[in-house]
Structure formats: C-alpha cells, structure tokens
Write a protein that holds these residues in place. Structure first.
Motif, PDB file in Angstrom:
ATOM      1  N   TYR A  59       0.723  -1.266  -0.021  1.00 19.40           N
ATOM      2  CA  TYR A  59       0.149   0.035  -0.038  1.00 19.40           C
ATOM      3  C   TYR A  59       0.943   1.208   0.031  1.00 19.40           C
ATOM      4  CZ  TYR A  59      -3.163   3.888   1.673  1.00 19.40           C
ATOM      5  OH  TYR A  59      -3.697   4.867   1.646  1.00 19.40           O
ATOM      6  N   GLU A  60       1.981   1.378   0.930  1.00 17.99           N
ATOM      7  CA  GLU A  60       2.750   2.456   1.090  1.00 17.99           C
ATOM      8  C   GLU A  60       3.605   2.611  -0.274  1.00 17.99           C
ATOM      9  OE1 GLU A  60       3.066   4.705   3.201  1.00 17.99           O
ATOM     10  OE2 GLU A  60       1.246   3.582   4.589  1.00 17.99           O
ATOM     11  N   LEU A  61       4.088   1.548  -1.045  1.00 10.80           N
ATOM     12  CA  LEU A  61       4.668   1.639  -1.929  1.00 10.80           C
ATOM     13  C   LEU A  61       4.013   2.275  -3.122  1.00 10.80           C
ATOM     14  CD1 LEU A  61       6.779  -1.590  -2.050  1.00 10.80           C
ATOM     15  CD2 LEU A  61       7.614   0.660  -1.847  1.00 10.80           C
ATOM     16  N   PHE A  62       2.671   1.837  -3.480  1.00 10.15           N
ATOM     17  CA  PHE A  62       1.733   2.022  -4.515  1.00 10.15           C
ATOM     18  C   PHE A  62       1.285   3.466  -4.525  1.00 10.15           C
ATOM     19  CE2 PHE A  62       1.851  -2.314  -5.738  1.00 10.15           C
ATOM     20  CZ  PHE A  62       2.176  -2.234  -7.133  1.00 10.15           C
ATOM     21  N   ALA A  63       0.825   4.014  -3.045  1.00  8.88           N
ATOM     22  CA  ALA A  63       0.519   5.321  -2.604  1.00  8.88           C
ATOM     23  C   ALA A  63       1.409   6.264  -2.861  1.00  8.88           C
ATOM     24  CB  ALA A  63       0.108   5.308  -1.345  1.00  8.88           C
ATOM     25  N   ALA A  64       2.931   6.056  -2.576  1.00 10.07           N
ATOM     26  CA  ALA A  64       4.033   6.844  -3.076  1.00 10.07           C
ATOM     27  C   ALA A  64       4.068   7.041  -4.486  1.00 10.07           C
ATOM     28  CB  ALA A  64       5.245   6.147  -2.478  1.00 10.07           C
ATOM     29  N   LYS A  65       3.986   5.748  -5.152  1.00 12.45           N
ATOM     30  CA  LYS A  65       4.312   5.899  -6.841  1.00 12.45           C
ATOM     31  C   LYS A  65       2.960   6.693  -7.260  1.00 12.45           C
ATOM     32  CE  LYS A  65       5.486   2.937 -10.389  1.00 12.45           C
ATOM     33  NZ  LYS A  65       6.129   1.652 -10.796  1.00 12.45           N
ATOM     34  N   ALA A  66       1.506   6.526  -6.684  1.00 15.19           N
ATOM     35  CA  ALA A  66       0.860   7.354  -7.409  1.00 15.19           C
ATOM     36  C   ALA A  66       0.884   8.810  -7.043  1.00 15.19           C
ATOM     37  CB  ALA A  66      -0.639   7.032  -6.401  1.00 15.19           C
ATOM     38  N   ARG A  67       1.514   9.078  -5.821  1.00 19.17           N
ATOM     39  CA  ARG A  67       1.784  10.603  -5.496  1.00 19.17           C
ATOM     40  C   ARG A  67       2.759  11.144  -6.404  1.00 19.17           C
ATOM     41  NH1 ARG A  67       0.919   8.431  -0.099  1.00 19.17           N
ATOM     42  NH2 ARG A  67       3.177   8.182   0.321  1.00 19.17           N
ATOM     43  N   LEU A  68       3.780  10.076  -6.987  1.00 19.23           N
ATOM     44  CA  LEU A  68       4.803  10.524  -7.772  1.00 19.23           C
ATOM     45  C   LEU A  68       4.069  10.948  -9.148  1.00 19.23           C
ATOM     46  CD1 LEU A  68       7.843   8.359  -7.216  1.00 19.23           C
ATOM     47  CD2 LEU A  68       7.831  10.695  -6.994  1.00 19.23           C
ATOM     48  N   ALA A  69       3.197  10.244  -9.540  1.00 24.37           N
ATOM     49  CA  ALA A  69       2.441  10.389 -10.975  1.00 24.37           C
ATOM     50  C   ALA A  69       1.535  11.504 -10.749  1.00 24.37           C
ATOM     51  CB  ALA A  69       1.525   9.327 -11.197  1.00 24.37           C
TER      52      ALA A  69
END
Length: 183
Positions: free
Chosen positions: A138-148
């Motif tokens: 969850y944390e990894l994908f949330a960070a990736k979505a914030r990067l997008a």
C-alpha cells in the motif's frame, strides 16, 4: 499279589494322568482365555485411540487445508492486484510523459477540469484494497501514485528528472518486494 494285573495298572495310570492333564488343560484354557480377552481388550483400546487420533488429525488437516487454500487465494488476489496497479500506473506515467511532450493522449485521460481521472481511480483502489495489498505494498503504490500526481503538475525539467529517478527507485522497490513474496 496284586489285585490288578499289569494291564489294569497301566489303564488306571493313564486315566489318572489324563485326569491331571484335563485339570491342567482347564487351568491352561482359563489362562489362555484370559490372555486372549486381555489381548482383545488392548487391541480394541488401541483401535479406539487410533481412530480418535485419526479423526482429530483429519479435523486439523481439513482446517489447515482450508487455511492454506485461503492463503493461496489471498496471495493470488494480491499478485493480480499488484500487477494491475503497476500496469495502470505505468500507463498513467506514459500518458503524462506524452502530454509533457505535446503528443496526443487518450480520450478520457483528463476530465474537463484537467484532473487525472485514472489516477483518482488508483487512489480509490488503493484505499479499497489496503488489506489485501498489505501495508508494505500500500505504501509503495501510494508513493508511486503521488509521484505520478507530482509528475503531472510539474513544469520544470529538473523536477521532472527528479520525479523520473524516484519513479525508477520506487518501481525497483516494488519489484524487489514482489519477488520476495512470490518467488
């Protein structure tokens, strides 16, 4: 002189010995019967104990199989979710890059207010599937979505390069975490 002849004495002796033998046989038969009954009782107790243990083992085995099946299903669902989120985020980032370079982007990628609709869907899916993903993913994908999201709003080329480098590190982390669990 003897009242009985030699032949009679032998018959009386044989009869007496036969009587002793019969008495001993009765004693032996009673002992044998008790031994057989004792052995049969032990055997029946053993069968009952074995069946009880087997029944308990089957119960625990079925419970374990159900848990294993459940864990396998969760892992399968988690893997599918990770692959889906990865694919969708990569697609979003590709379209953001196209947009930055002035290329045509797919219809519906941005709504009328220039919001990234698909990125909003990613955040919704992350919140909905948080338990299935585990906190780490969850944390990894949330960070990736914030990067997008950050990539979509940046205009500076240096900031874009920074986001792209962080994107690469995040992708490598997701890949490493995925390999750790599934390989």
């Amino acid at each position: 002189m003897c009242l009985f002849g030699a032949k009679d004495r032998i018959e009386i002796l044989i009869l007496n010995e036969g009587s002793i033998w019969r008495d001993n046989m009765i004693d032996l038969s009673l002992g044998a019967i008790l031994l057989v009954l004792w052995s049969a009782t032990i055997y029946l107790i053993r069968i009952i104990v074995d069946k009880t243990i087997e029944s308990k083992f089957d119960t625990y085995s079925k419970r374990f199989e159900k848990r294993l099946d459940f864990e396998q299903k969760i892992l399968g669902d988690r893997y599918a979710l990770i692959m889906d989120l990865s694919r969708r985020l990569e697609n979003i980032m590709t379209n953001i890059n196209r947009m930055r370079q002035g290329m045509e982007i797919p219809e519906g990628f941005l709504n009328k207010d220039n919001e990234l609709v698909r990125l909003t869907e990613i955040f919704e899916d992350l919140d909905t599937n948080r338990l299935a993903l585990t906190e780490r993913f969850y944390e990894l994908f949330a960070a990736k979505a914030r990067l997008a999201h950050k990539a979509a709003s940046t205009k500076d080329q240096q900031e874009w390069a920074s986001v792209a480098a962080e994107w690469g590190r995040n992708s490598a982390e997701i890949r490493s975490a995925t390999d750790e669990i599934f390989l």
